[in-house]
Write a protein that holds these residues in place. Sequence first.
Motif, PDB file in Angstrom:
ATOM      1  N   MET A 186     -19.236 -24.408 -10.109  1.00  0.00           N
ATOM      2  CA  MET A 186     -19.317 -24.070 -11.535  1.00  0.00           C
ATOM      3  C   MET A 186     -20.775 -23.909 -11.963  1.00  0.00           C
ATOM      4  O   MET A 186     -21.137 -22.969 -12.683  1.00  0.00           O
ATOM      5  N   GLN A 187     -21.637 -24.822 -11.522  1.00  0.00           N
ATOM      6  CA  GLN A 187     -23.060 -24.745 -11.840  1.00  0.00           C
ATOM      7  C   GLN A 187     -23.678 -23.483 -11.241  1.00  0.00           C
ATOM      8  O   GLN A 187     -24.510 -22.820 -11.873  1.00  0.00           O
ATOM      9  N   ARG A 188     -23.274 -23.143 -10.028  1.00  0.00           N
ATOM     10  CA  ARG A 188     -23.801 -21.939  -9.380  1.00  0.00           C
ATOM     11  C   ARG A 188     -23.405 -20.695 -10.163  1.00  0.00           C
ATOM     12  O   ARG A 188     -24.213 -19.778 -10.345  1.00  0.00           O
ATOM     13  N   SER A 189     -22.175 -20.668 -10.633  1.00  0.00           N
ATOM     14  CA  SER A 189     -21.721 -19.521 -11.421  1.00  0.00           C
ATOM     15  C   SER A 189     -22.528 -19.391 -12.716  1.00  0.00           C
ATOM     16  O   SER A 189     -22.948 -18.290 -13.105  1.00  0.00           O
ATOM     17  N   LEU A 190     -22.767 -20.520 -13.381  1.00  0.00           N
ATOM     18  CA  LEU A 190     -23.567 -20.497 -14.608  1.00  0.00           C
ATOM     19  C   LEU A 190     -24.986 -20.011 -14.343  1.00  0.00           C
ATOM     20  O   LEU A 190     -25.557 -19.255 -15.142  1.00  0.00           O
ATOM     21  N   SER A 191     -25.565 -20.418 -13.204  1.00  0.00           N
ATOM     22  CA  SER A 191     -26.937 -20.002 -12.886  1.00  0.00           C
ATOM     23  C   SER A 191     -27.049 -18.505 -12.648  1.00  0.00           C
ATOM     24  O   SER A 191     -28.143 -17.934 -12.729  1.00  0.00           O
ATOM     25  N   ARG A 192     -25.918 -17.847 -12.365  1.00  0.00           N
ATOM     26  CA  ARG A 192     -25.900 -16.412 -12.134  1.00  0.00           C
ATOM     27  C   ARG A 192     -25.504 -15.626 -13.376  1.00  0.00           C
ATOM     28  O   ARG A 192     -25.254 -14.422 -13.314  1.00  0.00           O
ATOM     29  N   GLY A 193     -25.421 -16.354 -14.493  1.00  0.00           N
ATOM     30  CA  GLY A 193     -25.077 -15.692 -15.746  1.00  0.00           C
ATOM     31  C   GLY A 193     -23.602 -15.420 -15.918  1.00  0.00           C
ATOM     32  O   GLY A 193     -23.201 -14.635 -16.786  1.00  0.00           O
ATOM     33  N   LEU A 194     -22.756 -16.078 -15.117  1.00  0.00           N
ATOM     34  CA  LEU A 194     -21.309 -15.906 -15.189  1.00  0.00           C
ATOM     35  C   LEU A 194     -20.675 -17.159 -15.776  1.00  0.00           C
ATOM     36  O   LEU A 194     -21.266 -18.237 -15.754  1.00  0.00           O
ATOM     37  N   PRO A 195     -19.471 -17.057 -16.307  1.00  0.00           N
ATOM     38  CA  PRO A 195     -18.795 -18.257 -16.807  1.00  0.00           C
ATOM     39  C   PRO A 195     -18.534 -19.251 -15.671  1.00  0.00           C
ATOM     40  O   PRO A 195     -18.336 -18.860 -14.512  1.00  0.00           O
ATOM     41  N   ALA A 196     -18.513 -20.517 -16.010  1.00  0.00           N
ATOM     42  CA  ALA A 196     -18.231 -21.543 -15.007  1.00  0.00           C
ATOM     43  C   ALA A 196     -16.841 -21.381 -14.416  1.00  0.00           C
ATOM     44  O   ALA A 196     -16.581 -21.802 -13.284  1.00  0.00           O
ATOM     45  N   TRP A 197     -15.941 -20.769 -15.157  1.00  0.00           N
ATOM     46  CA  TRP A 197     -14.552 -20.602 -14.723  1.00  0.00           C
ATOM     47  C   TRP A 197     -14.312 -19.223 -14.112  1.00  0.00           C
ATOM     48  O   TRP A 197     -13.176 -18.807 -13.935  1.00  0.00           O
ATOM     49  N   HIS A 198     -15.376 -18.511 -13.751  1.00  0.00           N
ATOM     50  CA  HIS A 198     -15.225 -17.187 -13.153  1.00  0.00           C
ATOM     51  C   HIS A 198     -14.389 -17.296 -11.876  1.00  0.00           C
ATOM     52  O   HIS A 198     -14.482 -18.273 -11.119  1.00  0.00           O
ATOM     53  N   ALA A 199     -13.567 -16.289 -11.606  1.00  0.00           N
ATOM     54  CA  ALA A 199     -12.663 -16.319 -10.458  1.00  0.00           C
ATOM     55  C   ALA A 199     -13.412 -16.535  -9.153  1.00  0.00           C
ATOM     56  O   ALA A 199     -12.925 -17.230  -8.249  1.00  0.00           O
ATOM     57  N   ALA A 200     -14.615 -15.976  -9.028  1.00  0.00           N
ATOM     58  CA  ALA A 200     -15.377 -16.132  -7.784  1.00  0.00           C
ATOM     59  C   ALA A 200     -15.730 -17.594  -7.538  1.00  0.00           C
ATOM     60  O   ALA A 200     -15.681 -18.075  -6.397  1.00  0.00           O
ATOM     61  N   ALA A 201     -16.086 -18.315  -8.605  1.00  0.00           N
ATOM     62  CA  ALA A 201     -16.432 -19.730  -8.466  1.00  0.00           C
ATOM     63  C   ALA A 201     -15.222 -20.552  -8.040  1.00  0.00           C
ATOM     64  O   ALA A 201     -15.311 -21.412  -7.143  1.00  0.00           O
ATOM     65  N   LEU A 202     -14.083 -20.308  -8.679  1.00  0.00           N
ATOM     66  CA  LEU A 202     -12.876 -21.065  -8.340  1.00  0.00           C
ATOM     67  C   LEU A 202     -12.405 -20.743  -6.924  1.00  0.00           C
ATOM     68  O   LEU A 202     -11.971 -21.641  -6.191  1.00  0.00           O
ATOM     69  N   ASN A 203     -12.509 -19.479  -6.528  1.00  0.00           N
ATOM     70  CA  ASN A 203     -12.090 -19.109  -5.178  1.00  0.00           C
ATOM     71  C   ASN A 203     -13.005 -19.712  -4.109  1.00  0.00           C
ATOM     72  O   ASN A 203     -12.539 -20.091  -3.029  1.00  0.00           O
ATOM     73  N   ARG A 204     -14.311 -19.783  -4.407  1.00  0.00           N
ATOM     74  CA  ARG A 204     -15.215 -20.432  -3.452  1.00  0.00           C
ATOM     75  C   ARG A 204     -14.862 -21.908  -3.305  1.00  0.00           C
ATOM     76  O   ARG A 204     -14.900 -22.460  -2.195  1.00  0.00           O
ATOM     77  N   TYR A 205     -14.526 -22.558  -4.417  1.00  0.00           N
ATOM     78  CA  TYR A 205     -14.097 -23.956  -4.357  1.00  0.00           C
ATOM     79  C   TYR A 205     -12.886 -24.096  -3.447  1.00  0.00           C
ATOM     80  O   TYR A 205     -12.850 -24.980  -2.559  1.00  0.00           O
ATOM     81  N   GLN A 206     -11.901 -23.241  -3.610  1.00  0.00           N
ATOM     82  CA  GLN A 206     -10.696 -23.333  -2.779  1.00  0.00           C
ATOM     83  C   GLN A 206     -11.026 -23.108  -1.304  1.00  0.00           C
ATOM     84  O   GLN A 206     -10.524 -23.840  -0.438  1.00  0.00           O
TER      85      GLN A 206
END
Length: 397
Positions: free
Chosen positions: A311-331
């Motif tokens: 989530m923090q990584r997504s925010l650092s890239r200017g994307l929402p913390a809940w962006h699909a890419a962030a959640l998929n990387r977590y999975q």
Amino acid sequence: MDVLIVGGGMAGGMLAAALGDSGLRVTVLDAAPEPVMPEGPPHPRVSALTEASQRMLTQVGAWAQLPAARVQAYQRMQVWDGDGTGEVTFDAGSVQAEALGWIVENDALVAALYRARPANVQWLSRTRTQAIRRQGEHWQVTLEDGRVLSAPLLIGADGARSRVRDAAGIPAPVQDTGHVAIVGSLRSAMPHDGCARQRFLTSGPLALLPLSGDGQDCSLVWSLWPREAERLMALAPEAFEAALTQASDACLGALSFQGARQVIPIRTLHASDYVRPGLALIGDAAHVVHPLAGQGINLGLLDAAVLAEEMQRSLSRGLPAWHAAALNRYQRRRWGHNALMLRALSGIKALFEANALELRWARNTGMRWVNRLVPVKQLLAREALGRQGDLPRLARK
């Protein structure tokens, strides 16, 4: 509100603490009363924390909130076959570690995470959910008191019977292990010397975990067939304690209970997915493993830390913390690792339940072989410490 965490247990509390300094507005919905640090005799429900978990808890400020009286380090581990001569012992010094792990009461750890919650986290105790549904780009949670909360990200940290998981339609078949566990706090005639002990019996593993105090308090986790557990629980206290002392090989002398003994079911599950749009599962809502290696809470804490990092990584890239890419990387980072642990624990359980002569010979020979090979023991000890790779980088100091 940006993030709703349903469940204020150890995994949910870890995620809330790890999202400090994220700029996100986080609300924890906890059905339990406000967490308070336990006092008096040790509570029977405990967890064995790895070095990796201890380091993550330190990062988020929770470890410093744990009173020394509720934490017991163990420097040694002894595992032996109750139906043979196989035995393996591990020592923290062999891997240049302070300890192989720490035994912490579950209630104490939740209270420490509650105390460590950052300013951007609102923690609502005694708050039960009534309904959960997807509404546009948000998840909407209706509470029993009629309030309706919504957020673009919903976290299911609400345990094995997760309402969040059910609302998302994520399958998680429950597997009956054929075991229940008798748990409780014990006094031993001999000091535990900071050693965690586990004896594998045909009916299931028996673990004696050292607790803090004067060195003679232990936590019992005894896995048994339900009929055998029922028989033992029907015994008078003195007869039960005699049976327990015998089953433990009298490794700590006579054992006696402090407080009540309890029976809890042992089941496993693994969700087919951990994520949906705007939703993620962590901890027991995502997976429940057999307690024979004490890895359940460590897996849940690592879920929370990895999700927070993504989530923090997504925010650092200017994307929402809940962006699909962030959640998929977590999975991707967590599902396979947890599935492997589930399979490994199931295999260990099956191996030690086997009565075939050739399998009994193989496991005892294997344990003696491992115990003599120092490099192999060191590798296994590092795995037990949780040193499988780099830990998630959490924002809080």
